[in-house]
Scaffold this motif. Structure first.
Motif, PDB file in Angstrom:
ATOM      1  N   ASP A 121       0.825  -1.209   0.000  1.00  0.00           N
ATOM      2  CA  ASP A 121       0.000   0.000   0.000  1.00  0.00           C
ATOM      3  C   ASP A 121       0.861   1.262   0.000  1.00  0.00           C
ATOM      4  N   ILE A 122       2.123   1.118  -0.380  1.00  0.00           N
ATOM      5  CA  ILE A 122       2.968   2.298  -0.611  1.00  0.00           C
ATOM      6  C   ILE A 122       2.762   2.672  -2.078  1.00  0.00           C
ATOM      7  N   VAL A 123       2.141   3.819  -2.281  1.00  0.00           N
ATOM      8  CA  VAL A 123       1.681   4.158  -3.626  1.00  0.00           C
ATOM      9  C   VAL A 123       2.481   5.286  -4.273  1.00  0.00           C
ATOM     10  N   GLU A 124       3.405   5.854  -3.529  1.00  0.00           N
ATOM     11  CA  GLU A 124       4.170   6.965  -4.094  1.00  0.00           C
ATOM     12  C   GLU A 124       5.548   7.019  -3.465  1.00  0.00           C
ATOM     13  N   THR A 125       6.581   6.853  -4.320  1.00  0.00           N
ATOM     14  CA  THR A 125       7.971   7.030  -3.905  1.00  0.00           C
ATOM     15  C   THR A 125       8.686   7.697  -5.069  1.00  0.00           C
ATOM     16  N   PRO A 126       9.820   8.342  -4.820  1.00  0.00           N
ATOM     17  CA  PRO A 126      10.583   8.833  -5.972  1.00  0.00           C
ATOM     18  C   PRO A 126      11.058   7.633  -6.802  1.00  0.00           C
ATOM     19  N   PRO A 127      11.146   7.769  -8.132  1.00  0.00           N
ATOM     20  CA  PRO A 127      11.624   6.665  -8.978  1.00  0.00           C
ATOM     21  C   PRO A 127      13.062   6.267  -8.643  1.00  0.00           C
ATOM     22  N   THR A 128      13.788   7.179  -8.012  1.00  0.00           N
ATOM     23  CA  THR A 128      15.178   6.932  -7.632  1.00  0.00           C
ATOM     24  C   THR A 128      15.288   6.345  -6.224  1.00  0.00           C
ATOM     25  N   LEU A 129      14.188   5.836  -5.685  1.00  0.00           N
ATOM     26  CA  LEU A 129      14.157   5.354  -4.297  1.00  0.00           C
ATOM     27  C   LEU A 129      15.366   4.485  -3.921  1.00  0.00           C
ATOM     28  N   ILE A 130      15.657   3.468  -4.732  1.00  0.00           N
ATOM     29  CA  ILE A 130      16.716   2.513  -4.370  1.00  0.00           C
ATOM     30  C   ILE A 130      18.076   3.206  -4.327  1.00  0.00           C
ATOM     31  N   GLN A 131      18.382   3.946  -5.405  1.00  0.00           N
ATOM     32  CA  GLN A 131      19.678   4.635  -5.437  1.00  0.00           C
ATOM     33  C   GLN A 131      19.777   5.664  -4.307  1.00  0.00           C
ATOM     34  N   ASP A 132      18.688   6.398  -4.067  1.00  0.00           N
ATOM     35  CA  ASP A 132      18.698   7.436  -3.025  1.00  0.00           C
ATOM     36  C   ASP A 132      19.016   6.816  -1.664  1.00  0.00           C
ATOM     37  N   LEU A 133      18.325   5.730  -1.338  1.00  0.00           N
ATOM     38  CA  LEU A 133      18.523   5.107  -0.025  1.00  0.00           C
ATOM     39  C   LEU A 133      19.900   4.451   0.052  1.00  0.00           C
ATOM     40  N   ALA A 134      20.278   3.726  -1.000  1.00  0.00           N
ATOM     41  CA  ALA A 134      21.566   3.011  -0.975  1.00  0.00           C
ATOM     42  C   ALA A 134      22.746   3.973  -0.910  1.00  0.00           C
ATOM     43  N   SER A 135      22.562   5.188  -1.450  1.00  0.00           N
ATOM     44  CA  SER A 135      23.680   6.144  -1.486  1.00  0.00           C
ATOM     45  C   SER A 135      24.144   6.518  -0.078  1.00  0.00           C
ATOM     46  N   HIS A 136      23.297   6.298   0.924  1.00  0.00           N
ATOM     47  CA  HIS A 136      23.690   6.586   2.316  1.00  0.00           C
ATOM     48  C   HIS A 136      24.586   5.477   2.890  1.00  0.00           C
ATOM     49  N   ASN A 137      24.598   4.325   2.215  1.00  0.00           N
ATOM     50  CA  ASN A 137      25.449   3.204   2.630  1.00  0.00           C
ATOM     51  C   ASN A 137      25.234   2.812   4.096  1.00  0.00           C
ATOM     52  N   LYS A 138      23.951   2.669   4.484  1.00  0.00           N
ATOM     53  CA  LYS A 138      23.616   2.298   5.873  1.00  0.00           C
ATOM     54  C   LYS A 138      23.110   0.861   5.938  1.00  0.00           C
ATOM     55  N   ASP A 139      23.249   0.260   7.109  1.00  0.00           N
ATOM     56  CA  ASP A 139      22.855  -1.146   7.292  1.00  0.00           C
ATOM     57  C   ASP A 139      21.350  -1.322   7.075  1.00  0.00           C
ATOM     58  N   LEU A 140      20.595  -0.482   7.786  1.00  0.00           N
ATOM     59  CA  LEU A 140      19.136  -0.437   7.632  1.00  0.00           C
ATOM     60  C   LEU A 140      18.799   1.029   7.446  1.00  0.00           C
ATOM     61  N   ILE A 141      17.999   1.354   6.443  1.00  0.00           N
ATOM     62  CA  ILE A 141      17.638   2.759   6.277  1.00  0.00           C
ATOM     63  C   ILE A 141      16.168   2.874   5.910  1.00  0.00           C
ATOM     64  N   VAL A 142      15.512   3.846   6.558  1.00  0.00           N
ATOM     65  CA  VAL A 142      14.068   3.935   6.410  1.00  0.00           C
ATOM     66  C   VAL A 142      13.626   5.380   6.142  1.00  0.00           C
ATOM     67  N   PRO A 143      12.892   5.598   5.044  1.00  0.00           N
ATOM     68  CA  PRO A 143      12.337   6.932   4.796  1.00  0.00           C
ATOM     69  C   PRO A 143      11.142   7.191   5.711  1.00  0.00           C
ATOM     70  N   ASN A 144      10.611   8.389   5.678  1.00  0.00           N
ATOM     71  CA  ASN A 144       9.468   8.757   6.515  1.00  0.00           C
ATOM     72  C   ASN A 144       8.182   8.477   5.738  1.00  0.00           C
ATOM     73  N   CYS A 145       7.311   7.661   6.335  1.00  0.00           N
ATOM     74  CA  CYS A 145       6.105   7.241   5.622  1.00  0.00           C
ATOM     75  C   CYS A 145       4.909   8.105   5.998  1.00  0.00           C
ATOM     76  N   PHE A 146       4.404   8.846   5.017  1.00  0.00           N
ATOM     77  CA  PHE A 146       3.281   9.764   5.208  1.00  0.00           C
ATOM     78  C   PHE A 146       2.056   9.288   4.442  1.00  0.00           C
ATOM     79  N   GLN A 147       0.963  10.023   4.605  1.00  0.00           N
ATOM     80  CA  GLN A 147      -0.289   9.696   3.920  1.00  0.00           C
ATOM     81  C   GLN A 147      -0.923  11.001   3.449  1.00  0.00           C
ATOM     82  N   ARG A 148      -1.331  11.019   2.184  1.00  0.00           N
ATOM     83  CA  ARG A 148      -2.033  12.205   1.675  1.00  0.00           C
ATOM     84  C   ARG A 148      -3.509  12.073   2.001  1.00  0.00           C
ATOM     85  N   TYR A 149      -4.160  13.218   2.286  1.00  0.00           N
ATOM     86  CA  TYR A 149      -5.604  13.210   2.550  1.00  0.00           C
ATOM     87  C   TYR A 149      -6.172  14.580   2.210  1.00  0.00           C
ATOM     88  N   THR A 150      -7.503  14.642   2.164  1.00  0.00           N
ATOM     89  CA  THR A 150      -8.163  15.917   1.910  1.00  0.00           C
ATOM     90  C   THR A 150      -8.645  16.457   3.248  1.00  0.00           C
TER      91      THR A 150
END
Ligand code: GDP
Ligand code: MN
Length: 301
Positions: free
Chosen positions: A147-176
């Motif tokens: 149910d993750i419906v929106e990430t940057p297309p560069t998600l993998i490269q962006d996260l891997a570029s930090h070279n961390k063991d475990l790395i997690v972006p901030n998960c938000f939700q859009r609403y009206t």
């Protein structure tokens, strides 16, 4: 003479670097899936990491909902694999146990009383998927919820570029919002830094008790990544150390899992599932990092 029945892998040659594209590193994207969302699939297909380096793994529950999701998923896989950018390999698994909850609705899922059974089942589903798909040549594992419906297309490269063991972006939700304006709010509260209060609470608990996050009944005073105020809110590369992680989108060096870190389906230091995984990884010497300003978006039911 080369024997066909003997395969050799030098794990030292399976690189895990901040330049995974340059080093042609193989990545396994793992998704436990109870419901199929077209937006998830479209977003996945848009990832611009070389698809020939990506293996997809899915596990779906044995339920009516799971059947429907499997049918929808298979149709999309067929379409994509016939297209211009097929993935390296796709693995679909059906769970061998029934989900503990009849209803998967957000309000039912998030009830405190349902957490232990539900998250234990989720852990087992994640572990089954992981242990049957992780290969000797896998460099990275990206956990990505269905149910993750929106990430940057560069998600993998962006996260891997930090070279961390475990790395997690901030998960938000859009609403009206009430005035009809498009807004966003924090969704995942499982990425946090521990607090003394939580530690003291844990010390008074029985061995089977869980210290869950995001419930009024259990005030932990942990620092949630969801609500962190950083000096520079525009710095998408800003990093914070974490003690617990959520699994909606989570990039893990495959060595962490190969060392044995998994999703405890039982209280482990009073933590379960992804939060327990962060703890187990820590016990194995690996560290979790969060990216408070790098956002991915959860579907809004
Ligand atoms: P929440 O967003 O934290 O409330 O968790 P979800 O209910 O969205 O579950 C996390 C992920 O696991 C999503 O990708 C779901 O589609 C999936 N999921 C939920 N329940 C089950 C289950 O019983 N079995 C499997 N295989 N996947 C599940
Ligand atoms: Mn979800």
């Amino acid at each position: 003479k080369v024997r066909r029945d003997v395969q050799r892998f030098d794990l030292n040659k399976v690189t895990i670097t901040n330049d995974p594209v340059g080093n042609k590193e193989k990545i396994l994207i793992l998704t436990p899936m109870a419901r199929f969302y077209q937006e998830y699939w479209d977003n996945l297909v848009k990832l611009n990491y070389p698809h020939e380096l990506i293996t997809l793994g899915f596990i779906l529950p044995k339920s009516k909902e799971g059947n429907a999701a499997t049918t929808a998923l298979q149709a999309q896989i067929t379409k994509t694999q016939k297209g211009a950018r097929p993935f390296r390999k796709v693995i679909i698994e059906r769970q061998d146990f029934e989900p503990p909850l009849a209803s998967q609705d957000e309000s039912e899922r998030h009830k405190l009383a349902n957490q232990k059974d539900r998250r234990a089942a989720m852990s087992k589903a994640r572990n089954s998927l992981l242990f049957t798909t992780l290969g000797p040549d896998t460099s990275w594992v990206l956990w990505l919820d269905a149910d993750i419906v929106e990430t940057p297309p560069t998600l993998i490269q962006d996260l891997a570029s930090h070279n961390k063991d475990l790395i997690v972006p901030n998960c938000f939700q859009r609403y009206t919002d009430d005035s009809g304006k498009l807004a966003e709010r924090a969704y995942d509260f499982n990425s946090w830094q521990d607090s003394n209060t939580a530690q003291e609470l844990a010390a008074t608990m029985g061995p089977e008790d869980l210290l869950l996050e995001g419930y009024e009944e259990l005030p932990t005073y942990r620092t949630l990544m969801a609500y962190m105020e950083l000096e520079d809110m525009n710095d998408v590369r800003a990093e914070v150390p974490l003690d617990g992680v959520g699994g909606t989108a989570l990039l893990v060096k495959a060595d962490v899992h190969r060392d044995g870190a998994m999703f405890p389906p039982f209280p482990f230091y009073h933590l379960i599932e992804t939060e327990g995984f962060a703890k187990m990884a820590r016990r194995l010497g690996w560290h979790a990092t969060g990216l408070p300003n790098y956002k991915v978006y959860h579907y809004n039911e």
